[in-house]
Design a protein around this motif. Structure first.
Motif, PDB file in Angstrom:
ATOM      1  N   ARG A 198       0.829  -1.215   0.000  1.00  0.00           N
ATOM      2  CA  ARG A 198       0.000   0.000   0.000  1.00  0.00           C
ATOM      3  C   ARG A 198       0.867   1.272   0.000  1.00  0.00           C
ATOM      4  NH1 ARG A 198      -1.907  -0.510   4.705  1.00  0.00           N
ATOM      5  NH2 ARG A 198      -0.905   1.246   5.664  1.00  0.00           N
ATOM      6  N   SER A 199       1.973   1.223   0.721  1.00  0.00           N
ATOM      7  CA  SER A 199       2.838   2.406   0.782  1.00  0.00           C
ATOM      8  C   SER A 199       3.515   2.685  -0.566  1.00  0.00           C
ATOM      9  CB  SER A 199       3.873   2.266   1.893  1.00  0.00           C
ATOM     10  OG  SER A 199       4.763   1.198   1.634  1.00  0.00           O
ATOM     11  N   LEU A 200       3.710   1.646  -1.373  1.00  0.00           N
ATOM     12  CA  LEU A 200       4.266   1.864  -2.717  1.00  0.00           C
ATOM     13  C   LEU A 200       3.289   2.688  -3.559  1.00  0.00           C
ATOM     14  CD1 LEU A 200       5.728  -1.690  -3.404  1.00  0.00           C
ATOM     15  CD2 LEU A 200       7.020   0.392  -2.883  1.00  0.00           C
ATOM     16  N   GLY A 201       2.010   2.372  -3.453  1.00  0.00           N
ATOM     17  CA  GLY A 201       0.994   3.153  -4.154  1.00  0.00           C
ATOM     18  C   GLY A 201       0.968   4.600  -3.696  1.00  0.00           C
ATOM     19  N   ALA A 202       1.170   4.809  -2.405  1.00  0.00           N
ATOM     20  CA  ALA A 202       1.216   6.186  -1.876  1.00  0.00           C
ATOM     21  C   ALA A 202       2.425   6.930  -2.424  1.00  0.00           C
ATOM     22  CB  ALA A 202       1.236   6.159  -0.353  1.00  0.00           C
ATOM     23  N   LEU A 203       3.560   6.250  -2.531  1.00  0.00           N
ATOM     24  CA  LEU A 203       4.749   6.887  -3.116  1.00  0.00           C
ATOM     25  C   LEU A 203       4.503   7.277  -4.571  1.00  0.00           C
ATOM     26  CD1 LEU A 203       7.774   4.782  -1.789  1.00  0.00           C
ATOM     27  CD2 LEU A 203       7.303   7.209  -1.347  1.00  0.00           C
ATOM     28  N   ASP A 204       3.799   6.400  -5.299  1.00  0.00           N
ATOM     29  CA  ASP A 204       3.502   6.686  -6.706  1.00  0.00           C
ATOM     30  C   ASP A 204       2.714   7.973  -6.873  1.00  0.00           C
ATOM     31  OD1 ASP A 204       4.790   4.371  -7.625  1.00  0.00           O
ATOM     32  OD2 ASP A 204       2.948   3.174  -7.564  1.00  0.00           O
ATOM     33  N   GLN A 205       1.978   8.376  -5.842  1.00  0.00           N
ATOM     34  CA  GLN A 205       1.131   9.564  -5.923  1.00  0.00           C
ATOM     35  C   GLN A 205       1.845  10.852  -5.501  1.00  0.00           C
ATOM     36  OE1 GLN A 205      -1.798   9.190  -7.457  1.00  0.00           O
ATOM     37  NE2 GLN A 205      -1.079   7.071  -7.626  1.00  0.00           N
ATOM     38  N   LEU A 206       3.065  10.742  -4.988  1.00  0.00           N
ATOM     39  CA  LEU A 206       3.784  11.943  -4.556  1.00  0.00           C
ATOM     40  C   LEU A 206       4.144  12.834  -5.735  1.00  0.00           C
ATOM     41  CD1 LEU A 206       6.396  10.634  -1.940  1.00  0.00           C
ATOM     42  CD2 LEU A 206       4.280  11.886  -1.505  1.00  0.00           C
ATOM     43  N   PRO A 207       4.039  14.146  -5.567  1.00  0.00           N
ATOM     44  CA  PRO A 207       4.537  15.050  -6.612  1.00  0.00           C
ATOM     45  C   PRO A 207       6.055  14.879  -6.720  1.00  0.00           C
ATOM     46  CG  PRO A 207       3.241  16.233  -4.963  1.00  0.00           C
ATOM     47  CD  PRO A 207       3.446  14.856  -4.453  1.00  0.00           C
TER      48      PRO A 207
END
Length: 145
Positions: free
Chosen positions: A57-66
């Motif tokens: 799940r945290s990988l998906g959150a990283l993908d969303q970072l500007p």
């Protein structure tokens, strides 16, 4: 220029294992913890309000970072390296049979139970530079095998 003693020295030192390789052999769990640090990535994620808990799940959150690191040519490769090591950490901690391995050139890769290897650092650098493939996508590809 042919200097015989240098040829012997090079041959001897090229066959020796790197200190990191020796550490991997002696303490694989300690080596995995060292690779999991990813300090710069964790600091940037925390600043953006993203908690890196070593889960997919945290990988998906990283993908969303500007991707603000792309504005800093000195930071970009470090973020990419950390992103790859973090991706590898998530794989090793969540995919059964996945382990860290060092290639002969000293590059850490993740080997799956199937024997397939992922150059996670290269994937992290691609992600940091271009945004593709997404870290969560690389994880999904590796986890389905």
């Amino acid at each position: 220029m042919n200097i015989p003693f240098l040829d012997k020295w090079r041959a001897r030192h090229q066959t020796e294992r790197s200190p990191l390789g020796t550490f991997f052999d002696r303490d694989p769990k300690g080596a995995a913890e060292l690779l999991a640090e990813c300090e710069l990535l964790r600091a940037r994620a925390e600043t953006a309000g993203v908690r890196l808990d070593d889960t997919p799940r945290s990988l998906g959150a990283l993908d969303q970072l500007p991707p603000r690191w792309r504005d800093d040519p000195e930071e970009l490769p470090w973020i990419g390296n950390d992103a790859g090591l973090y991706l590898g950490t998530v794989l090793v901690r969540t995919v059964p049979g996945a382990v860290w391995r060092l290639r002969p050139d000293g590059q850490p890769v993740v080997r799956l139970a199937s024997g397939r290897e992922f150059d996670v650092v290269a994937a992290g650098l691609d992600w940091a530079t271009t945004g593709t493939p997404e870290l969560s996508q690389v994880y999904a590809e590796a986890a389905e095998r």
